[in-house]
Design a protein around this motif. Structure first.
Motif, PDB file in Angstrom:
ATOM      1  N   ALA A   1      13.063  13.411   7.141  1.00  0.00           N
ATOM      2  CA  ALA A   1      14.453  13.743   6.813  1.00  0.00           C
ATOM      3  C   ALA A   1      15.271  12.491   6.523  1.00  0.00           C
ATOM      4  N   LEU A   2      15.035  11.419   7.270  1.00  0.00           N
ATOM      5  CA  LEU A   2      15.795  10.190   7.072  1.00  0.00           C
ATOM      6  C   LEU A   2      15.448   9.536   5.735  1.00  0.00           C
ATOM      7  N   VAL A   3      14.174   9.531   5.385  1.00  0.00           N
ATOM      8  CA  VAL A   3      13.770   8.973   4.095  1.00  0.00           C
ATOM      9  C   VAL A   3      14.425   9.759   2.960  1.00  0.00           C
ATOM     10  N   LEU A   4      14.389  11.085   3.043  1.00  0.00           N
ATOM     11  CA  LEU A   4      14.981  11.905   1.995  1.00  0.00           C
ATOM     12  C   LEU A   4      16.492  11.703   1.917  1.00  0.00           C
ATOM     13  N   GLU A   5      17.119  11.550   3.076  1.00  0.00           N
ATOM     14  CA  GLU A   5      18.564  11.309   3.093  1.00  0.00           C
ATOM     15  C   GLU A   5      18.902   9.996   2.391  1.00  0.00           C
ATOM     16  N   LYS A   6      18.122   8.961   2.667  1.00  0.00           N
ATOM     17  CA  LYS A   6      18.388   7.660   2.063  1.00  0.00           C
ATOM     18  C   LYS A   6      18.080   7.635   0.565  1.00  0.00           C
ATOM     19  N   LEU A   7      17.231   8.546   0.123  1.00  0.00           N
ATOM     20  CA  LEU A   7      16.887   8.609  -1.297  1.00  0.00           C
ATOM     21  C   LEU A   7      17.731   9.635  -2.049  1.00  0.00           C
ATOM     22  N   SER A   8      18.679  10.251  -1.381  1.00  0.00           N
ATOM     23  CA  SER A   8      19.527  11.258  -2.018  1.00  0.00           C
ATOM     24  C   SER A   8      20.203  10.684  -3.258  1.00  0.00           C
ATOM     25  N   GLY A   9      20.043  11.377  -4.372  1.00  0.00           N
ATOM     26  CA  GLY A   9      20.657  10.923  -5.614  1.00  0.00           C
ATOM     27  C   GLY A   9      19.801   9.972  -6.432  1.00  0.00           C
ATOM     28  N   ILE A  10      18.681   9.505  -5.860  1.00  0.00           N
ATOM     29  CA  ILE A  10      17.778   8.614  -6.595  1.00  0.00           C
ATOM     30  C   ILE A  10      16.885   9.469  -7.495  1.00  0.00           C
ATOM     31  N   PRO A  11      16.898   9.235  -8.802  1.00  0.00           N
ATOM     32  CA  PRO A  11      16.122  10.082  -9.718  1.00  0.00           C
ATOM     33  C   PRO A  11      14.612   9.926  -9.548  1.00  0.00           C
ATOM     34  N   GLU A  12      13.886  10.904 -10.073  1.00  0.00           N
ATOM     35  CA  GLU A  12      12.436  10.971  -9.897  1.00  0.00           C
ATOM     36  C   GLU A  12      11.734   9.690 -10.316  1.00  0.00           C
ATOM     37  N   GLY A  13      12.142   9.100 -11.411  1.00  0.00           N
ATOM     38  CA  GLY A  13      11.467   7.923 -11.914  1.00  0.00           C
ATOM     39  C   GLY A  13      11.682   6.667 -11.098  1.00  0.00           C
ATOM     40  N   GLN A  14      12.558   6.738 -10.109  1.00  0.00           N
ATOM     41  CA  GLN A  14      12.855   5.570  -9.277  1.00  0.00           C
ATOM     42  C   GLN A  14      12.487   5.789  -7.809  1.00  0.00           C
ATOM     43  N   ARG A  15      11.541   6.674  -7.577  1.00  0.00           N
ATOM     44  CA  ARG A  15      11.161   7.019  -6.190  1.00  0.00           C
ATOM     45  C   ARG A  15       9.726   6.571  -5.873  1.00  0.00           C
ATOM     46  N   ALA A  16       9.303   5.482  -6.502  1.00  0.00           N
ATOM     47  CA  ALA A  16       7.942   4.972  -6.277  1.00  0.00           C
ATOM     48  C   ALA A  16       7.738   4.608  -4.807  1.00  0.00           C
ATOM     49  N   ALA A  17       6.532   4.880  -4.317  1.00  0.00           N
ATOM     50  CA  ALA A  17       6.190   4.585  -2.923  1.00  0.00           C
ATOM     51  C   ALA A  17       4.690   4.382  -2.822  1.00  0.00           C
ATOM     52  N   GLU A  18       4.257   3.854  -1.706  1.00  0.00           N
ATOM     53  CA  GLU A  18       2.822   3.706  -1.481  1.00  0.00           C
ATOM     54  C   GLU A  18       2.521   3.773   0.005  1.00  0.00           C
ATOM     55  N   PHE A  19       1.419   4.393   0.306  1.00  0.00           N
ATOM     56  CA  PHE A  19       0.880   4.364   1.665  1.00  0.00           C
ATOM     57  C   PHE A  19       0.000   3.122   1.777  1.00  0.00           C
ATOM     58  N   THR A  20       0.108   2.422   2.880  1.00  0.00           N
ATOM     59  CA  THR A  20      -0.756   1.276   3.156  1.00  0.00           C
ATOM     60  C   THR A  20      -1.504   1.520   4.456  1.00  0.00           C
ATOM     61  N   CYS A  21      -2.769   1.155   4.484  1.00  0.00           N
ATOM     62  CA  CYS A  21      -3.557   1.224   5.721  1.00  0.00           C
ATOM     63  C   CYS A  21      -4.310  -0.092   5.897  1.00  0.00           C
ATOM     64  N   ALA A  22      -4.109  -0.708   7.050  1.00  0.00           N
ATOM     65  CA  ALA A  22      -4.907  -1.870   7.430  1.00  0.00           C
ATOM     66  C   ALA A  22      -5.859  -1.417   8.537  1.00  0.00           C
ATOM     67  N   ALA A  23      -7.142  -1.547   8.299  1.00  0.00           N
ATOM     68  CA  ALA A  23      -8.163  -1.167   9.277  1.00  0.00           C
ATOM     69  C   ALA A  23      -8.788  -2.432   9.850  1.00  0.00           C
ATOM     70  N   ALA A  24      -8.839  -2.504  11.174  1.00  0.00           N
ATOM     71  CA  ALA A  24      -9.337  -3.712  11.839  1.00  0.00           C
ATOM     72  C   ALA A  24     -10.498  -3.385  12.767  1.00  0.00           C
ATOM     73  N   ALA A  25     -11.433  -4.293  12.827  1.00  0.00           N
ATOM     74  CA  ALA A  25     -12.534  -4.206  13.785  1.00  0.00           C
ATOM     75  C   ALA A  25     -12.525  -5.476  14.629  1.00  0.00           C
ATOM     76  N   VAL A  26     -12.659  -5.314  15.942  1.00  0.00           N
ATOM     77  CA  VAL A  26     -12.707  -6.453  16.857  1.00  0.00           C
ATOM     78  C   VAL A  26     -13.906  -6.277  17.778  1.00  0.00           C
ATOM     79  N   LEU A  27     -14.732  -7.296  17.857  1.00  0.00           N
ATOM     80  CA  LEU A  27     -15.894  -7.271  18.742  1.00  0.00           C
ATOM     81  C   LEU A  27     -15.575  -8.009  20.032  1.00  0.00           C
ATOM     82  N   PRO A  28     -16.250  -7.664  21.128  1.00  0.00           N
ATOM     83  CA  PRO A  28     -15.987  -8.326  22.410  1.00  0.00           C
ATOM     84  C   PRO A  28     -16.174  -9.840  22.373  1.00  0.00           C
ATOM     85  N   ASP A  29     -17.003 -10.327  21.451  1.00  0.00           N
ATOM     86  CA  ASP A  29     -17.230 -11.770  21.371  1.00  0.00           C
ATOM     87  C   ASP A  29     -16.168 -12.485  20.532  1.00  0.00           C
ATOM     88  N   GLY A  30     -15.169 -11.716  20.052  1.00  0.00           N
ATOM     89  CA  GLY A  30     -14.068 -12.334  19.336  1.00  0.00           C
ATOM     90  C   GLY A  30     -14.133 -12.239  17.819  1.00  0.00           C
TER      91      GLY A  30
END
Length: 201
Positions: A102-131
């Motif tokens: 709801a907050l994202v949509l509220e902040k984008l109120s009035g912003i036209p379709e062509g200016q609503r670009a977004a992206e999901f980012t995922c950082a995946a990490a692996a850590v072993l006990p030896d560091g």
């Protein structure tokens, strides 16, 4: 390859994420046993997705003494100068997905379709006990819809339209989403390193 599967802890208490990652990683886990994590949650005070993913994976590895994997992910909206970004899960201050959307949509109120670009980012990490550590970051480009659509997925999925599609991420089936999502891209790139590192011993 080891006769007994090598245990790997999935460092999250998010049930949706656990289900999704088990679906995504299932075909790639030969030789590894994915275990749930019930230890303490660390303070995620990193300033990037990768930093926060490492904080979680390091905490789980330290608590369990086992190899651990974790991710940090979120949505970044161009018109909001990259917000919510690393604060996606608590953007509205309540940790409630509906409030965040709801907050994202509220902040984008009035912003036209062509200016609503977004992206999901995922950082995946692996850590072993030896560091030893390894991080992979992946991006899923798209745009923000004007209203939530679809009943699947979780988080910001109902307002995220993946690039090249005319439906929201919440309208995709689990199989369709798993084939293209940021989380799939990151973890399927991470697991080969983990398998090669753990199963060579």
């Amino acid at each position: 390859m080891s006769v007994i599967d090598v245990p790997v802890v999935l460092a999250t208490h998010n049930a949706h994420k656990v289900d999704e990652l088990r679906r995504i990683l299932g075909p790639h886990l030969d030789g590894l046993e994915l275990r749930a994590y019930d230890g303490p949650e660390p303070i995620e005070d990193g300033d990037t997705f990768a930093a926060n993913a490492l904080i979680k994976a390091r905490a789980a590895a330290a608590h369990t003494g086992l190899a651990s994997i974790a991710d940090d992910s979120g949505i970044s909206v161009e018109a909001l100068d990259g917000a919510p970004g690393i604060f996606s899960a608590r953007y509205a201050g309540t940790r409630d997905s509906a409030d965040n959307v709801a907050l994202v949509l509220e902040k984008l109120s009035g912003i036209p379709e062509g200016q609503r670009a977004a992206e999901f980012t995922c950082a995946a990490a692996a850590v072993l006990p030896d560091g030893r550590e390894h991080v992979v970051t992946a991006v899923w480009p798209g745009s923000v819809l004007e209203a939530p659509t679809g009943g699947g997925g979780f988080g910001y999925d109902p307002i995220f339209r993946p690039e090249g599609l005319d439906v929201s991420a919440a309208q995709l089936t689990a199989v369709e989403k798993d084939a293209i999502s940021h989380r799939t891209q990151a973890f399927t790139a991470l697991i080969p390193w983990l398998r090669a590192t753990l199963l060579q011993d």
